[in-house]
Design an enzyme around this catalytic site. Structure first.
Site, PDB file in Angstrom:
ATOM      1  N   ILE A 111      12.832  -2.577   1.085  1.00 18.00           N
ATOM      2  CA  ILE A 111      11.572  -3.291   0.892  1.00 18.00           C
ATOM      3  C   ILE A 111      11.521  -4.479   1.845  1.00 18.00           C
ATOM      4  O   ILE A 111      12.545  -5.103   2.118  1.00 18.00           O
ATOM      5  CB  ILE A 111      11.428  -3.739  -0.587  1.00 18.00           C
ATOM      6  N   CYS A 112      10.341  -4.750   2.389  1.00 15.98           N
ATOM      7  CA  CYS A 112      10.147  -5.941   3.220  1.00 15.98           C
ATOM      8  C   CYS A 112       8.899  -6.649   2.709  1.00 15.98           C
ATOM      9  O   CYS A 112       8.629  -6.631   1.507  1.00 15.98           O
ATOM     10  CB  CYS A 112      10.035  -5.560   4.702  1.00 15.98           C
ATOM     11  N   LYS A 113       8.120  -7.246   3.577  1.00 14.33           N
ATOM     12  CA  LYS A 113       6.896  -7.921   3.140  1.00 14.33           C
ATOM     13  C   LYS A 113       5.786  -6.917   2.874  1.00 14.33           C
ATOM     14  O   LYS A 113       5.119  -6.968   1.843  1.00 14.33           O
ATOM     15  CB  LYS A 113       6.446  -8.931   4.191  1.00 14.33           C
ATOM     16  N   HIS A 140       6.962  -6.421  -0.640  1.00 22.55           N
ATOM     17  CA  HIS A 140       6.957  -7.484  -1.641  1.00 22.55           C
ATOM     18  C   HIS A 140       5.541  -7.897  -2.023  1.00 22.55           C
ATOM     19  O   HIS A 140       5.315  -8.342  -3.146  1.00 22.55           O
ATOM     20  CB  HIS A 140       7.754  -8.704  -1.142  1.00 22.55           C
TER      21      HIS A 140
END
Length: 152
Positions: A111-113, A140
């Site tokens: 997961i990232c932004k 996120h």
């Protein structure tokens, strides 16, 4: 372009969705496309990608079941500002150097932004031999929008 042969050109960008060819109309030289968010088939396993795209809801279900390594691929300052609980920080550009920290006997959920850097991190992990890779679409931002907890 000859009938029966379709070449898909995709452009990866944090702000543009990949297009998926859904049909080729013989003789008319027309292609029809859909965006991934228009498809009902999520999780999505695109044969040209070495990972599966999942929603935040599917990620949360996998994590609650257990047997998953949850990896935050953002930068340290972003992680420190707030992250999904239980994530291990491995910035996307560090994945190749830190392959030994990724668990080969578990599903690895990245997961990232927004989902772009984690997709790239999945590509790097696949190049290192991992196969059980999942990318959280929306990252996120979608995690927080779904009302799931964040920690600092």
């Amino acid at each position: 372009m000859t009938p029966g042969r379709v070449r898909v050109w995709r452009r990866r960008s944090p702000c543009l969705s990949c297009l998926r060819v859904v049909s080729w109309v013989d003789g008319a030289n027309r292609l029809s496309f859909t965006r991934p968010e228009e498809d009902a088939a999520v999780p999505t396993k695109n044969p040209s990608e070495p990972f599966t795209r999942i929603t935040v809801q599917e990620a949360k279900q996998m994590i609650e079941k257990g047997g998953v390594q949850f990896v935050d691929t953002r930068n340290p300052d972003e992680h420190a500002a707030g992250h999904a609980p239980g994530t291990v920080l491995i910035p996307h550009m560090s994945v190749m150097n830190r392959l030994s920290e990724l668990e080969r006997d578990k599903d690895v959920v990245m997961i990232c932004k927004s989902g772009a850097r984690s997709a790239l991190a999945c590509e790097f992990a696949a190049a290192g031999g991992l196969t059980r890779l999942y990318n959280v679409e929306g990252g996120h931002e979608a995690w927080e929008a779904a009302g799931y907890p964040m920690e600092k």
